[in-house]
Write an enzyme that holds these catalytic residues in place. Structure first.
Site: not given
Length: 539
Positions: A294, A402, A351
């Protein structure tokens, strides 16, 4: 109504308000100070069951101590015990948030503790019902379901996520994380039932206590027997070599220096060029796909030609597709984008679950009045709304970014969309400035649980570590250190079938939440019929 003798320091169990209406044996409960002490010990036990301590059996002790603390309490006292438990759990568990801002840590930990305390009033009511150990276990699932979604959608502290190295972890392939949380809490509740039966019946050898003890042992044995479940049939599955790049970032004491965008990208490129040289010389196998972390490219490569050229150089050298973590503009999005040799940037995954205080700032106006934190993210990120599976030859790559790994539905949606391999892209440098590893190791534990849950290999690529490649059975195949450049590669199975957990989806959680709600209604009706309304005035 205050408890008689509250000033006495004895730990003797005494009847307290509401004790005679309860179903938790004839044990009346401890005095207030000892109940609070048990609550704190329970919260610390659950904290210690997570990494970095990773003492997974203590996850059972926490729910057990909470039951003992709540027994005989008034509703106000139950809130107090729940608050003590919540503070003891969430303050140390989330301590790595101090690297973002101390008030972000304080706000999130306190919010989680207060919500937990309010929910503990419900657990206290459930103790008046028959079969309360099973209802308490269902309550844990319901409490976790709420905290996963409100107020900040933050899934840390779930009992299941403490079990990544425990024998019982295989239960997640049957009913997901909610089932495992239920079983851990049930084991603790049955242990508490044994203790309270023994105390209430006047001795550990009493007939009732012996039966309760046997039931607790059988429950624990059945839960641990989950380690024997045949939930990892990977034989015959095709395999592929995958690689993860941990380029590292400049180690600095503040976030702006730490996240120097051009230098971070250059570090990922440098590591990928090293991998390309190793492949060319025959010292490393050619990977089917390369995973960058990321924020590997923190500025939109469409806007900054230099960064575009850097990624293209790395992709051309390795000659394989690279999943690149990027920040795109207009609107601002955190994405994983697949770069393909001869084509360039292609499909993106956006995301979906954004990080509070990281990718969006709750109460931005208020916080701006006393802190510069909002200036680090002047504009809130825009979330995505769908699963994306990248096709790379025989690899069907699903991506989560994440802390999305903590959300059941997000990982499950990638598998149900056809992914036979999961990528986890992360930037953990933000939380490691002071050397803490809590966030990194807790997230790795979640990744291991997701591997078992869906029977998929997981490639976890982090900027600073600890990056890992995880087998479908949750075993770590290879791992990096932290704060160092690392190249990981491994041959992993590409499993295409779906586990029972992925097929039944969220239904175990929904059913247990419904059971909890219905049981709470029954508890309230039961108390009213007996003419015993829960006392709210004392502790």
């Amino acid at each position: 109504m205050s408890e008689p003798g509250a000033a006495v320091t004895s730990a003797e169990a005494v009847p307290v308000s509401g004790a005679r209406t309860g179903r938790a044996g004839s044990f009346g409960g401890f005095r207030t100070r000892w109940a609070l002490l048990a609550s704190v010990a329970g919260g610390l036990a659950v904290y210690a069951s997570f990494p970095p301590i990773d003492a997974w059996p203590l996850a059972v002790l926490g729910p057990a101590l909470l039951v003992v603390a709540l027994t005989g309490r008034s509703l106000r006292g139950s809130f107090g015990c729940g608050l003590a438990f919540g503070v003891a759990l969430f303050v140390p568990l989330l301590s790595w948030l101090v690297n973002v801002a101390w008030y972000a840590w304080a706000a999130l930990a306190l919010a989680e503790a207060v919500i937990f305390a309010l929910l503990c009033v419900g657990q206290r009511l459930l103790l008046v019902l028959p079969f309360w150990p099973a209802l308490v276990a269902a309550w844990w699932v319901a409490a976790e379901a709420l905290r996963d979604r409100w107020p900040f959608a933050f899934p840390w502290g779930r009992l299941a996520m403490s079990q990544s190295v425990a024998p019982d972890v295989r239960w997640v392939a049957i009913g997901g994380a909610p089932l495992l949380s239920f079983l851990v809490a049930l084991t603790g509740a049955m242990a508490a039932r044994y203790v309270m039966t023994a105390l209430g019946s006047g001795g550990w050898r009493a007939r009732g206590a012996a039966g309760a003890g046997l039931a607790a042992v059988v429950t624990a044995g059945l839960v641990l027997a989950g380690g024997l479940l045949p939930v990892d049939p990977t034989g015959g599955a095709p395999t592929a070599t995958v690689a993860a790049i941990q380029g590292d970032v400049p180690r600095a004491r503040n976030l702006p220096q730490l996240l120097n965008d051009s230098e971070v990208t250059q570090d990922q490129v440098a590591a990928t060029l090293k991998l390309a040289a190793q492949v060319k010389s025959g010292r490393a196998p050619a990977p089917g796909v390369v995973i960058w972390p990321e924020d590997a490219v923190g500025l939109d490569p469409r806007v900054y030609p230099y960064l575009y050229g850097q990624v293209e150089e790395a992709m051309t050298a390795i000659g394989r597709p690279i999943l690149v973590g990027e920040v795109l503009q207009d609107p601002q999005r955190n994405v994983g984008q697949l770069w393909v040799p001869g084509v360039g940037p292609t499909t993106i995954y956006v995301k979906r679950q954004l990080v509070p205080f990281g990718e969006y700032i709750p109460f931005r106006g208020l916080i701006s009045s006393f802190s510069s934190l909002p200036s680090l993210n002047p504009v809130n990120f825009t979330p995505g709304h769908q699963a994306v599976v990248f096709g790379v030859g025989k690899i069907r790559l699903g991506d989560v970014i994440c802390y999305e790994v903590g959300f059941d539905d997000l990982v499950r949606s990638e598998v149900n969309a056809g992914a036979n391999l999961i990528a986890l892209q992360s930037n953990d440098a933000d939380f490691e400035i002071d050397g803490q590893l809590g966030e990194t190791e807790q997230q790795t534990a979640m990744a291991r649980i997701r591997a078992v849950e869906s029977d998929r290999a997981v490639v976890y690529a982090s900027t600073t570590g600890e990056s890992t490649i995880i087998a479908p059975d949750g075993a770590v195949i290879t791992r990096s250190g932290i704060w160092r450049q690392a190249i990981l590669d491994a041959r992993v199975p590409l499993v295409s079938y779906r586990t029972l957990a992925d097929r039944v989806g969220a239904w175990p959680e929904y059913v247990l939440v419904l059971v909890t709600v219905l049981a709470l209604g029954l508890a309230i009706v039961t108390l009213r019929r007996r003419g015993n309304r829960p006392d709210v005035s004392g502790v």
